[in-house]
Design a protein around this motif. Sequence first.
Motif, PDB file in Angstrom:
ATOM      1  N   GLY A 271       2.064  17.370  45.444  1.00 23.13           N
ATOM      2  CA  GLY A 271       2.810  18.531  44.992  1.00 23.13           C
ATOM      3  C   GLY A 271       2.543  19.920  45.733  1.00 23.13           C
ATOM      4  O   GLY A 271       1.955  19.940  46.607  1.00 23.13           O
ATOM      5  N   THR A 272       3.043  20.799  44.919  1.00 20.81           N
ATOM      6  CA  THR A 272       2.763  22.184  45.385  1.00 20.81           C
ATOM      7  C   THR A 272       2.205  23.087  44.703  1.00 20.81           C
ATOM      8  O   THR A 272       1.977  23.038  43.231  1.00 20.81           O
ATOM      9  N   ILE A 273       1.394  24.216  45.125  1.00 24.38           N
ATOM     10  CA  ILE A 273       0.913  25.194  44.329  1.00 24.38           C
ATOM     11  C   ILE A 273       1.823  26.398  44.431  1.00 24.38           C
ATOM     12  O   ILE A 273       2.074  26.800  45.695  1.00 24.38           O
ATOM     13  N   GLU A 274       2.405  26.514  43.373  1.00 27.49           N
ATOM     14  CA  GLU A 274       3.601  27.524  43.255  1.00 27.49           C
ATOM     15  C   GLU A 274       3.037  28.867  43.417  1.00 27.49           C
ATOM     16  O   GLU A 274       3.812  29.861  43.467  1.00 27.49           O
ATOM     17  N   GLY A 275       1.889  29.263  42.816  1.00 31.42           N
ATOM     18  CA  GLY A 275       1.295  30.448  42.660  1.00 31.42           C
ATOM     19  C   GLY A 275       0.023  30.375  42.288  1.00 31.42           C
ATOM     20  O   GLY A 275      -0.600  29.451  42.038  1.00 31.42           O
ATOM     21  N   GLU A 276      -0.358  31.611  41.745  1.00 32.19           N
ATOM     22  CA  GLU A 276      -1.761  31.821  41.106  1.00 32.19           C
ATOM     23  C   GLU A 276      -1.991  31.036  39.895  1.00 32.19           C
ATOM     24  O   GLU A 276      -1.293  31.587  38.896  1.00 32.19           O
ATOM     25  N   GLY A 277      -2.637  29.919  39.881  1.00 37.14           N
ATOM     26  CA  GLY A 277      -2.405  29.109  38.781  1.00 37.14           C
ATOM     27  C   GLY A 277      -1.534  28.299  38.149  1.00 37.14           C
ATOM     28  O   GLY A 277      -0.969  28.003  36.955  1.00 37.14           O
ATOM     29  N   GLU A 278      -0.523  27.832  39.276  1.00 38.18           N
ATOM     30  CA  GLU A 278       0.749  26.884  38.775  1.00 38.18           C
ATOM     31  C   GLU A 278       0.883  25.896  39.678  1.00 38.18           C
ATOM     32  O   GLU A 278       0.715  26.043  41.045  1.00 38.18           O
ATOM     33  N   LEU A 279       1.069  24.627  39.113  1.00 41.22           N
ATOM     34  CA  LEU A 279       1.025  23.672  39.874  1.00 41.22           C
ATOM     35  C   LEU A 279       2.395  22.623  39.581  1.00 41.22           C
ATOM     36  O   LEU A 279       2.588  22.806  38.362  1.00 41.22           O
ATOM     37  N   SER A 280       3.041  21.971  40.556  1.00 43.50           N
ATOM     38  CA  SER A 280       3.918  21.088  40.204  1.00 43.50           C
ATOM     39  C   SER A 280       3.652  19.764  41.216  1.00 43.50           C
ATOM     40  O   SER A 280       3.593  19.788  42.371  1.00 43.50           O
ATOM     41  N   ILE A 281       3.478  18.649  40.339  1.00 42.83           N
ATOM     42  CA  ILE A 281       2.839  17.474  41.197  1.00 42.83           C
ATOM     43  C   ILE A 281       3.783  16.366  40.868  1.00 42.83           C
ATOM     44  O   ILE A 281       3.980  16.018  39.367  1.00 42.83           O
ATOM     45  N   GLN A 282       3.946  15.365  41.626  1.00 47.78           N
ATOM     46  CA  GLN A 282       4.656  13.911  41.540  1.00 47.78           C
ATOM     47  C   GLN A 282       3.813  13.218  41.807  1.00 47.78           C
ATOM     48  O   GLN A 282       3.023  13.074  42.943  1.00 47.78           O
ATOM     49  N   TYR A 283       3.395  12.084  40.948  1.00 48.17           N
ATOM     50  CA  TYR A 283       2.495  11.080  41.229  1.00 48.17           C
ATOM     51  C   TYR A 283       2.775   9.792  40.727  1.00 48.17           C
ATOM     52  O   TYR A 283       3.793   9.579  40.131  1.00 48.17           O
ATOM     53  N   THR A 284       2.202   8.708  41.354  1.00 45.06           N
ATOM     54  CA  THR A 284       2.446   7.205  40.631  1.00 45.06           C
ATOM     55  C   THR A 284       1.165   6.723  40.206  1.00 45.06           C
ATOM     56  O   THR A 284       0.109   6.978  40.894  1.00 45.06           O
ATOM     57  N   VAL A 285       1.288   6.074  39.246  1.00 44.74           N
ATOM     58  CA  VAL A 285       0.249   5.089  38.664  1.00 44.74           C
ATOM     59  C   VAL A 285       0.341   3.996  38.620  1.00 44.74           C
ATOM     60  O   VAL A 285       1.532   3.468  37.971  1.00 44.74           O
ATOM     61  N   ILE A 286      -0.360   2.998  39.096  1.00 46.03           N
ATOM     62  CA  ILE A 286       0.075   1.428  39.170  1.00 46.03           C
ATOM     63  C   ILE A 286      -1.366   0.930  38.412  1.00 46.03           C
ATOM     64  O   ILE A 286      -2.405   1.124  38.745  1.00 46.03           O
ATOM     65  N   ARG A 287      -1.082   0.295  37.288  1.00 47.97           N
ATOM     66  CA  ARG A 287      -2.114  -0.306  36.375  1.00 47.97           C
ATOM     67  C   ARG A 287      -2.021  -1.723  36.781  1.00 47.97           C
ATOM     68  O   ARG A 287      -1.128  -2.428  36.908  1.00 47.97           O
ATOM     69  N   ASP A 288      -3.218  -2.555  36.764  1.00 45.83           N
ATOM     70  CA  ASP A 288      -3.428  -3.722  37.134  1.00 45.83           C
ATOM     71  C   ASP A 288      -3.296  -4.875  35.904  1.00 45.83           C
ATOM     72  O   ASP A 288      -2.522  -5.836  36.025  1.00 45.83           O
ATOM     73  N   VAL A 289      -3.679  -4.328  34.957  1.00 46.14           N
ATOM     74  CA  VAL A 289      -3.510  -5.398  33.521  1.00 46.14           C
ATOM     75  C   VAL A 289      -3.097  -4.653  32.503  1.00 46.14           C
ATOM     76  O   VAL A 289      -3.936  -3.674  32.133  1.00 46.14           O
ATOM     77  N   PRO A 290      -2.096  -4.810  31.835  1.00 44.14           N
ATOM     78  CA  PRO A 290      -0.792  -5.604  32.197  1.00 44.14           C
ATOM     79  C   PRO A 290      -0.422  -4.709  33.410  1.00 44.14           C
ATOM     80  O   PRO A 290      -0.187  -3.512  33.456  1.00 44.14           O
ATOM     81  N   ALA A 291       0.382  -5.406  34.320  1.00 41.23           N
ATOM     82  CA  ALA A 291       0.705  -4.689  35.662  1.00 41.23           C
ATOM     83  C   ALA A 291       2.001  -3.818  35.205  1.00 41.23           C
ATOM     84  O   ALA A 291       2.732  -4.292  34.486  1.00 41.23           O
ATOM     85  N   ASP A 292       1.942  -2.757  35.844  1.00 42.84           N
ATOM     86  CA  ASP A 292       2.901  -1.680  35.431  1.00 42.84           C
ATOM     87  C   ASP A 292       2.741  -0.508  36.514  1.00 42.84           C
ATOM     88  O   ASP A 292       1.524  -0.007  36.702  1.00 42.84           O
ATOM     89  N   THR A 293       4.015   0.179  36.735  1.00 42.11           N
ATOM     90  CA  THR A 293       3.841   1.165  37.821  1.00 42.11           C
ATOM     91  C   THR A 293       4.593   2.196  37.087  1.00 42.11           C
ATOM     92  O   THR A 293       5.768   2.161  36.487  1.00 42.11           O
ATOM     93  N   THR A 294       4.049   3.473  36.768  1.00 41.66           N
ATOM     94  CA  THR A 294       4.649   4.568  36.302  1.00 41.66           C
ATOM     95  C   THR A 294       4.847   5.943  37.272  1.00 41.66           C
ATOM     96  O   THR A 294       3.910   6.242  38.011  1.00 41.66           O
ATOM     97  N   ASN A 295       5.882   6.549  37.422  1.00 38.08           N
ATOM     98  CA  ASN A 295       6.005   7.630  38.257  1.00 38.08           C
ATOM     99  C   ASN A 295       6.206   8.675  37.269  1.00 38.08           C
ATOM    100  O   ASN A 295       6.871   8.778  36.326  1.00 38.08           O
ATOM    101  N   CYS A 296       5.330   9.953  37.479  1.00 37.60           N
ATOM    102  CA  CYS A 296       5.656  10.977  36.722  1.00 37.60           C
ATOM    103  C   CYS A 296       5.765  12.157  37.538  1.00 37.60           C
ATOM    104  O   CYS A 296       5.220  12.385  38.746  1.00 37.60           O
TER     105      CYS A 296
END
Length: 166
Positions: A134-159
């Motif tokens: 992600g990016t640090i937009e300024g003093e105290g501001e973030l924008s992040i894209q991330y992926t979480v892969i869970r093993d059981v039950p199998a699942d992929t989430t993009n946030c």
Amino acid sequence: MKKQRVTSVLFLLSMLFIASCKDEPCDTIVCQNNAPCIDGICDCPPGFEGEFCDEFSRQKILGNFNVTSNCTGDTSVTETWSIGASNSAFNEVLINNFHKPALNVVATITNPNIIVINEQFIGGSISYTISGEGTIEGEGELSIQYTVIRDVPADTTNCSVNALRQ
């Protein structure tokens, strides 16, 4: 003739001396944290910024944040993150209460405006693999894209999240 030669030699020596006194752009610059000076400007290593590379990049994102998450297959969720300094490296931060199951992740600031969550495995009764950027937009501001892969039950989430310091 001898006087003219001495005068010419003195003139030539004084011109060489004056030419050698030319200011170099880095002569008066003292860069911190092993940063080289290039053409009068400090080239800061990752994790540092400022005119003389004397400021930690992570300082501007430490604290508590209100986070709005938009994840695939889910509604928008608001949560609170706590971001603290890591003891492992000057350009790392620890993000506590990350994602819905309240995970703790490590993120690295790779330049003053980029934050990276290198792929990391978090084990427990349910295991997760997390990565993002992600990016640090300024003093105290973030924008992040991330992926979480869970093993059981199998699942992929993009946030995608936006975080503002409280």
